[in-house]
Design a protein around this motif. Structure first.
Motif, PDB file in Angstrom:
ATOM      1  N   GLN A   1      -6.206  -4.826   5.151  1.00 54.36           N
ATOM      2  CA  GLN A   1      -4.941  -4.155   5.412  1.00 54.36           C
ATOM      3  C   GLN A   1      -3.803  -5.069   4.989  1.00 54.36           C
TER       4      GLN A   1
ATOM      5  N   ASP B   1      -3.643   2.150   3.243  1.00 55.93           N
ATOM      6  CA  ASP B   1      -3.726   0.830   3.852  1.00 55.93           C
ATOM      7  C   ASP B   1      -4.945   0.714   4.758  1.00 55.93           C
ATOM      8  N   LEU B   2      -5.172   1.720   5.566  1.00 59.36           N
ATOM      9  CA  LEU B   2      -6.306   1.670   6.493  1.00 59.36           C
ATOM     10  C   LEU B   2      -7.645   1.729   5.766  1.00 59.36           C
TER      11      LEU B   2
ATOM     12  N   GLY C   1      -0.368  -3.798   4.591  1.00 58.65           N
ATOM     13  CA  GLY C   1       0.947  -3.367   5.033  1.00 58.65           C
ATOM     14  C   GLY C   1       1.832  -2.990   3.860  1.00 58.65           C
ATOM     15  N   CYS C   2       3.113  -3.007   4.079  1.00 59.54           N
ATOM     16  CA  CYS C   2       4.111  -2.680   3.065  1.00 59.54           C
ATOM     17  C   CYS C   2       4.530  -3.972   2.359  1.00 59.54           C
TER      18      CYS C   2
ATOM     19  N   VAL D   1       0.194   7.007   2.731  1.00 60.67           N
ATOM     20  CA  VAL D   1       0.522   5.579   2.825  1.00 60.67           C
ATOM     21  C   VAL D   1      -0.355   4.919   3.887  1.00 60.67           C
ATOM     22  N   LEU D   2      -0.483   5.560   5.035  1.00 64.10           N
ATOM     23  CA  LEU D   2      -1.337   5.019   6.100  1.00 64.10           C
ATOM     24  C   LEU D   2      -2.803   4.976   5.686  1.00 64.10           C
ATOM     25  N   ASP D   3      -3.278   6.068   5.101  1.00 64.22           N
ATOM     26  CA  ASP D   3      -4.684   6.129   4.690  1.00 64.22           C
ATOM     27  C   ASP D   3      -5.003   5.074   3.639  1.00 64.22           C
TER      28      ASP D   3
ATOM     29  N   LEU E   1       3.499  10.299   4.296  1.00 63.70           N
ATOM     30  CA  LEU E   1       3.286   9.313   5.350  1.00 63.70           C
ATOM     31  C   LEU E   1       1.801   9.084   5.620  1.00 63.70           C
ATOM     32  N   LEU E   2       1.021  10.146   5.619  1.00 63.86           N
ATOM     33  CA  LEU E   2      -0.419   9.990   5.833  1.00 63.86           C
ATOM     34  C   LEU E   2      -1.095   9.282   4.665  1.00 63.86           C
TER      35      LEU E   2
END
Length: 163
Positions: free
Chosen positions: A100, A94-95, A102-103, A90-92, A87-88
């Protein structure tokens, strides 16, 4: 020595994927795809029958990322840490990107799935890959005592895969 054709196809597909991911289906033109791939519009027209064809390939290509993520969950080690790392990451990703995005599957669901049955099926398949992988990881974590055994693994996986 010339590069293998498969390598070139992967590069083109990566460029097409990135273009659709950044701009969405509607806002992406044939010229955008030509520029991103370094191919002429005629060459792309010969390779793809329509704009829809590379878009669908993009969604199938994105499914490989989802499968890779699920494979990461299946590796040995603490399930809780594997879930957190996934999860991190995937967030990292994108960020940390210049833009950005997203999915891609969620973007496609919003952009095209409502009026395109093939895109709808591909989006559902992608969410299914993630949901199944998350459910298996959660269930394994419950069996090892890392995660609450009383929680509904299906509901937890569905909630994470859809959010």
């Amino acid at each position: 020595m010339a590069r293998p054709r498969q390598f070139e196809q992967e590069q083109v597909l990566d460029a097409v994927t990135d273009t659709f991911w950044r701009s969405g289906y509607e806002a992406t033109s044939a010229q955008d795809l030509a520029k991103a791939t370094g191919r002429g519009r005629g060459s792309l027209c010969n390779a793809f029958s329509s704009k829809q064809a590379p878009y669908e390939q993009t969604l199938r290509h994105y499914q490989q990322r989802s499968r890779h993520n699920v494979e990461q969950l299946q590796q040995a080690g603490p399930v809780r840490e594997r879930l957190r790392t996934l999860l991190l990451s995937v967030l990292d990703a994108d960020l940390g990107a210049a833009q950005q995005r997203g999915c891609l599957a969620t973007n496609a669901a919003v952009d095209q799935a409502g009026h395109n049955p093939e895109v709808k099926a591909l989006v559902r398949e992608n969410f299914g890959i993630l949901e199944k992988g998350l459910r298996q990881a959660i269930f394994r974590g419950q069996q090892t005592g890392e995660l609450r055994p009383g929680a509904d693994a299906d509901a937890l996986a569905w909630g994470v895969a859809k959010d």
